[in-house]
Design a protein around this motif. Structure first.
Motif, mmCIF file in Angstrom:
data_model
loop_
_atom_site.group_PDB
_atom_site.id
_atom_site.type_symbol
_atom_site.label_atom_id
_atom_site.label_comp_id
_atom_site.label_asym_id
_atom_site.label_seq_id
_atom_site.Cartn_x
_atom_site.Cartn_y
_atom_site.Cartn_z
ATOM 1 N N THR A 113 43.477 23.676 48.720
ATOM 2 C CA THR A 113 43.535 23.293 47.116
ATOM 3 C C THR A 113 43.682 24.236 46.137
ATOM 4 N N THR A 114 44.386 24.309 45.191
ATOM 5 C CA THR A 114 44.608 25.165 44.074
ATOM 6 C C THR A 114 44.460 24.778 42.693
ATOM 7 N N LEU A 115 43.490 25.291 42.045
ATOM 8 C CA LEU A 115 43.114 24.758 40.840
ATOM 9 C C LEU A 115 43.773 25.820 39.781
ATOM 10 N N LEU A 116 44.215 25.369 38.650
ATOM 11 C CA LEU A 116 44.805 26.334 37.498
ATOM 12 C C LEU A 116 44.277 25.930 36.288
ATOM 13 N N TYR A 117 43.947 26.918 35.784
ATOM 14 C CA TYR A 117 43.302 27.148 34.111
ATOM 15 C C TYR A 117 43.458 28.071 33.641
ATOM 16 N N GLY A 118 43.153 28.205 32.377
ATOM 17 C CA GLY A 118 43.243 29.621 31.516
ATOM 18 C C GLY A 118 44.556 30.058 31.237
ATOM 19 N N PHE A 119 45.345 29.010 30.941
ATOM 20 C CA PHE A 119 47.008 29.394 30.812
ATOM 21 C C PHE A 119 46.980 30.239 29.744
ATOM 22 N N GLY A 120 48.005 31.277 29.807
ATOM 23 C CA GLY A 120 48.259 32.165 29.009
ATOM 24 C C GLY A 120 47.411 33.546 29.360
ATOM 25 N N ALA A 121 46.554 33.610 30.039
ATOM 26 C CA ALA A 121 45.684 34.788 30.709
ATOM 27 C C ALA A 121 46.419 35.984 30.880
ATOM 28 N N PRO A 122 46.251 36.983 30.550
ATOM 29 C CA PRO A 122 46.901 38.370 30.886
ATOM 30 C C PRO A 122 46.652 38.572 32.329
ATOM 31 N N VAL A 123 48.067 38.906 32.869
ATOM 32 C CA VAL A 123 48.181 39.345 34.177
ATOM 33 C C VAL A 123 48.712 40.730 34.353
ATOM 34 N N ASP A 124 48.206 41.608 35.148
ATOM 35 C CA ASP A 124 48.623 42.887 35.360
ATOM 36 C C ASP A 124 48.399 43.148 36.604
ATOM 37 N N VAL A 125 49.576 43.167 37.546
ATOM 38 C CA VAL A 125 49.688 43.393 38.920
ATOM 39 C C VAL A 125 50.601 44.211 39.132
ATOM 40 N N ARG A 126 50.112 45.466 40.042
ATOM 41 C CA ARG A 126 51.048 46.478 40.246
ATOM 42 C C ARG A 126 51.164 46.825 41.742
ATOM 43 N N LEU A 127 52.321 46.433 42.248
ATOM 44 C CA LEU A 127 52.450 46.556 43.917
ATOM 45 C C LEU A 127 52.173 48.015 44.351
ATOM 46 N N PRO A 128 51.724 48.127 45.547
ATOM 47 C CA PRO A 128 51.479 49.460 46.003
ATOM 48 C C PRO A 128 52.652 49.973 46.527
ATOM 49 N N ALA A 129 52.667 51.427 46.066
ATOM 50 C CA ALA A 129 53.692 52.368 46.744
ATOM 51 C C ALA A 129 53.786 52.301 48.185
ATOM 52 N N SER A 130 54.930 52.769 48.511
ATOM 53 C CA SER A 130 55.479 52.768 50.135
ATOM 54 C C SER A 130 54.359 53.556 50.723
ATOM 55 N N ARG A 131 54.069 54.767 50.245
ATOM 56 C CA ARG A 131 52.885 55.551 50.925
ATOM 57 C C ARG A 131 51.409 55.049 51.022
ATOM 58 N N ASP A 132 51.315 53.837 50.449
ATOM 59 C CA ASP A 132 49.946 53.239 50.371
ATOM 60 C C ASP A 132 50.079 52.026 51.230
ATOM 61 N N ILE A 133 51.106 51.736 51.832
ATOM 62 C CA ILE A 133 51.156 50.616 53.064
ATOM 63 C C ILE A 133 51.160 51.119 54.376
ATOM 64 N N TYR A 134 50.010 50.669 54.791
ATOM 65 C CA TYR A 134 49.679 50.827 56.219
ATOM 66 C C TYR A 134 50.833 50.270 57.265
ATOM 67 N N ALA A 135 51.111 51.457 58.145
ATOM 68 C CA ALA A 135 52.230 51.096 59.127
ATOM 69 C C ALA A 135 52.035 50.942 60.628
ATOM 70 N N GLY A 136 50.383 51.018 60.811
ATOM 71 C CA GLY A 136 50.115 50.875 62.109
ATOM 72 C C GLY A 136 49.789 49.438 62.460
ATOM 73 N N ARG A 137 49.012 49.321 63.623
ATOM 74 C CA ARG A 137 48.649 48.254 64.472
ATOM 75 C C ARG A 137 47.330 47.541 63.531
ATOM 76 N N VAL A 138 47.170 46.206 63.264
ATOM 77 C CA VAL A 138 46.125 45.772 62.688
ATOM 78 C C VAL A 138 45.293 44.959 63.793
ATOM 79 N N ALA A 139 44.279 45.467 64.076
ATOM 80 C CA ALA A 139 43.526 44.881 65.355
ATOM 81 C C ALA A 139 42.869 43.528 64.812
ATOM 82 N N GLU A 140 42.787 42.662 65.960
ATOM 83 C CA GLU A 140 42.083 41.595 65.709
ATOM 84 C C GLU A 140 40.645 41.755 65.212
ATOM 85 N N GLU A 141 39.791 41.051 64.540
ATOM 86 C CA GLU A 141 38.679 40.916 63.971
ATOM 87 C C GLU A 141 37.707 39.961 65.042
#
Length: 285
Positions: A257-285
């Motif tokens: 389910t997706t609920l949408l509201y507050g149209f026109g809200a400010p959005v500031d999304v900055r994608l991580p730099a390559s150095r901040d991305i983990y390149a190793g193995r992600v373990a099962e939890e």
């Protein structure tokens, strides 16, 4: 380094609670109020042409610019219902979003997981606080087109724009009347979308993601309930996705389910730099 991304709902392994058979529930029932077709930009088309109205819903969101969003993903197994919840903002024009996703508590009522921050793009999903062994300051990056569900369920939340673009594949739909959602008058539609058609009609990176979902789910046909306001903007959409559990080979269902509201809200999304991305193995939890 080798990288193995852990698929939450795709493997049906959320917080160790969800096993082999999952089932989503139906959406909210709309009122049986008489049709009123003369309001808003859609006018009479909203009631006389529900399929066309739903096909245009994604474009209407892009025109709205941005909104706040709440998401939930429900599964059930062995009499226990599991719900993953998310909340954040989305920029439809730049196709970027940010959600904070909260995993369910364990059977004892204790939370063993920190909230997960997700950055959404058509091509990739970025997750922070995701997976044992991942440093606290690193992000895990997943190519959405590489996922058999196109990230419609893997992230524990459906990307709001992808959710809207699924409606581009609407095959059949019925207008069920007007009702109210969080104080806003909305029109309720119920129908079925075809992910193959949605992928063909989608924009940008969502084409590859929806095409992957069309092939990876148990069926490309997706039942939905959608609630649009008088401007044609999606206020709520609920899908029942079905996929095959790899371990048991049985079709299982997830209600998103997706609920949408507050149209026109400010959005500031900055994608991580390559150095901040983990390149190793992600373990099962």
């Amino acid at each position: 380094m080798a990288q193995r991304q852990h698929r939450w709902a795709g493997a049906v392994a959320v917080a160790g609670l969800v096993a082999s058979v999952c089932a989503g529930t139906a959406g909210c029932a709309g009122s049986g109020a008489a049709a009123e077709g003369g309001r808003g930009p859609e006018g009479g088309r909203a009631t006389t042409d529900p399929v066309g109205t739903l096909h245009r819903a994604a474009d209407t969101l892009v025109g709205a610019g941005s909104s706040q969003a709440r998401t939930s993903m429900e599964m059930a197994t062995g009499g226990t219902r599991v719900t993953i919840r998310g909340e954040g903002v989305y920029d439809y024009r730049h196709r970027l979003g940010r959600l904070k996703v909260v995993l369910p508590q364990d059977p004892a009522g204790e939370s063993r997981h920190r909230p997960i921050t997700e950055l959404l793009t058509p091509e990739a999903l970025f997750m922070k606080n995701r997976g044992a062994g991942v440093p606290a300051d690193k992000w895990v990056r997943v190519e959405t087109a590489s996922l058999s569900d196109g990230n419609l369920v893997t992230g524990g939340a459906t990307d709001p724009l992808a959710a809207a673009e699924v409606l581009r594949g609407t095959r059949t739909a019925a207008y069920l009347g007007r009702t109210e959602l969080a104080g806003t008058a909305v029109r309720h539609y119920r129908g079925t979308a075809d992910l193959t058609v949605a992928a063909r009609n989608a924009t940008g990176g969502n084409r590859a993601s929806l095409a992957a979902a069309a092939k990876g789910f148990a069926t490309a046909r997706v039942p939905f309930d959608a609630y649009l306001d008088d401007q044609g903007r999606i206020r709520k959409v609920r899908y029942r996705f079905s996929f095959v559990n790899g371990q048991h080979g049985r079709a299982v269902a997830v209600a998103s389910t997706t609920l949408l509201y507050g149209f026109g809200a400010p959005v500031d999304v900055r994608l991580p730099a390559s150095r901040d991305i983990y390149a190793g193995r992600v373990a099962e939890e």
